[in-house]
Design a protein around this motif. Structure first.
Motif, short mmCIF file in Angstrom:
data_model
loop_
_atom_site.label_atom_id
_atom_site.label_comp_id
_atom_site.label_asym_id
_atom_site.label_seq_id
_atom_site.Cartn_x
_atom_site.Cartn_y
_atom_site.Cartn_z
N ALA A 43 -4.96 10.28 40.46
CA ALA A 43 -3.91 10.11 39.64
C ALA A 43 -3.62 9.20 38.83
O ALA A 43 -3.79 8.39 37.59
N PHE A 44 -3.73 7.70 39.89
CA PHE A 44 -3.07 6.65 39.84
C PHE A 44 -4.50 6.26 39.05
O PHE A 44 -4.12 5.21 37.85
N THR A 82 3.58 6.14 39.74
CA THR A 82 2.09 6.19 40.43
C THR A 82 1.58 5.92 42.06
O THR A 82 2.19 5.72 42.70
N LEU A 83 1.20 4.43 40.99
CA LEU A 83 1.11 3.14 41.90
C LEU A 83 2.17 2.82 43.38
O LEU A 83 1.79 3.08 44.63
N VAL A 84 3.43 2.68 43.32
CA VAL A 84 4.19 2.66 44.13
C VAL A 84 4.41 4.28 45.35
O VAL A 84 4.33 3.71 46.10
N ALA A 85 4.37 4.90 44.23
CA ALA A 85 4.58 6.41 45.02
C ALA A 85 3.21 6.81 46.07
O ALA A 85 3.98 6.73 47.57
N THR A 86 1.80 6.38 45.73
CA THR A 86 0.82 6.30 46.30
C THR A 86 1.21 5.67 47.91
O THR A 86 0.89 5.86 48.84
N ALA A 114 4.26 3.05 32.29
CA ALA A 114 5.63 3.50 33.39
C ALA A 114 5.06 4.77 34.42
O ALA A 114 5.45 4.41 35.55
N ALA A 115 4.96 5.87 34.08
CA ALA A 115 3.56 6.97 34.90
C ALA A 115 2.84 6.05 35.62
O ALA A 115 2.71 6.25 37.36
N ALA A 116 2.11 5.41 35.33
CA ALA A 116 1.02 4.36 36.06
C ALA A 116 1.68 3.49 36.96
O ALA A 116 1.39 3.54 38.68
N THR A 147 8.13 11.25 46.69
CA THR A 147 8.05 12.13 46.03
C THR A 147 8.75 11.97 44.97
O THR A 147 8.58 13.06 43.29
N VAL A 148 9.59 11.52 44.41
CA VAL A 148 10.53 11.83 43.86
C VAL A 148 10.24 10.79 42.16
O VAL A 148 9.75 11.75 41.65
N LEU A 149 9.15 10.16 42.99
CA LEU A 149 8.56 9.58 41.98
C LEU A 149 7.59 10.08 40.79
O LEU A 149 6.83 9.67 39.93
N LEU A 150 7.08 10.35 41.86
CA LEU A 150 5.62 11.30 41.49
C LEU A 150 5.97 12.43 40.92
O LEU A 150 5.46 12.43 39.35
#
Length: 216
Positions: free
Chosen positions: A140-141, A188-192, A183-185, A12-15
């Motif tokens: 989003a990813f 988002t991938l890790v968060a997913t 970095a956002a990509a 959640t924090v990563l998102l």
């Protein structure tokens, strides 16, 4: 707090972090003049200090302090800025390709919105909320990756032309926004993955607990 819950909230924090980075990319020039996806620096006696390219337009940063920026809109003539201040020219194919690819950059704010929705859904603890959050995060990813690919493909046309055929007093480099979207990509991938895995693991654990009580 269990390990699964910890990883869920870490995702959640990563998102939230990814949302912030995508917002930064969305407000590049001409919204924030010096924040760029691609920047071209001028040296010597040029009256232009820098050209900055962003999601919704570009800015010509003049040495007299008066910036010449386009209005913020979807899709713009990215090659037009450099041809205005130098003798560098582009083929019709390169010019059209760069213009088309800038239209896809609308995915920057769309990806930011999807990531923020995923973050809000992750704040809940229900299986359905977490599952839907993982879907929004995956979307989003995908949007982020497509936008990033268009960033590199579209602006590489200008970067390559400037550094190979342009005057000696100019130099084209990637701006900080490119690394923000990269970095956002990744975030988002890790968060997913984290949200989806912890969501499924939590569901399995809950079902086992329920069956154990029933057997008892």
């Amino acid at each position: 707090m269990g390990v699964g819950t910890f990883f869920h909230y870490f995702g959640t924090v990563l998102l939230l972090a990814a949302t912030a980075l995508l917002i930064v990319v969305s407000v590049t020039s001409p919204v924030v003049n010096n924040l760029s996806i691609l920047k071209i620096d001028f040296s010597g006696s040029s009256t232009v200090d820098r050209i900055t390219y962003g999601t919704f337009g570009y800015c010509i940063i003049n040495s007299n302090g008066k910036d010449d920026c386009t209005s913020a809109h979807v899709g713009y003539d990215a090659t037009g800025a450099i041809t205005r201040v130098t003798q560098l020219t582009f083929s019709n194919n390169d010019r059209d390709a760069a213009r088309v690819l800038t239209r896809v950059l609308i995915l920057h704010p769309i990806a930011a919105g999807l990531t923020f929705l995923a973050f809000l859904l992750c704040l809940g603890t229900s299986f359905l909320g977490s599952f839907v959050a993982s879907l929004f995060s995956a979307l989003a990813f995908i949007a982020t990756v497509i936008a990033m690919a268009c960033d590199f493909a579209g602006f590489e046309i200008i970067k390559h032309a400037v550094n190979t055929r342009g005057p000696n007093n100019i130099d084209a480099r990637w701006g900080p926004a490119v690394w923000c979207i990269l970095a956002a990509a990744a975030l988002t991938l890790v968060a997913t993955i984290l949200v989806f895995v912890t969501c499924c693991a939590g569901r399995v654990k809950k079902n086992r607990t329920r069956r154990g009580k029933t057997d008892y």
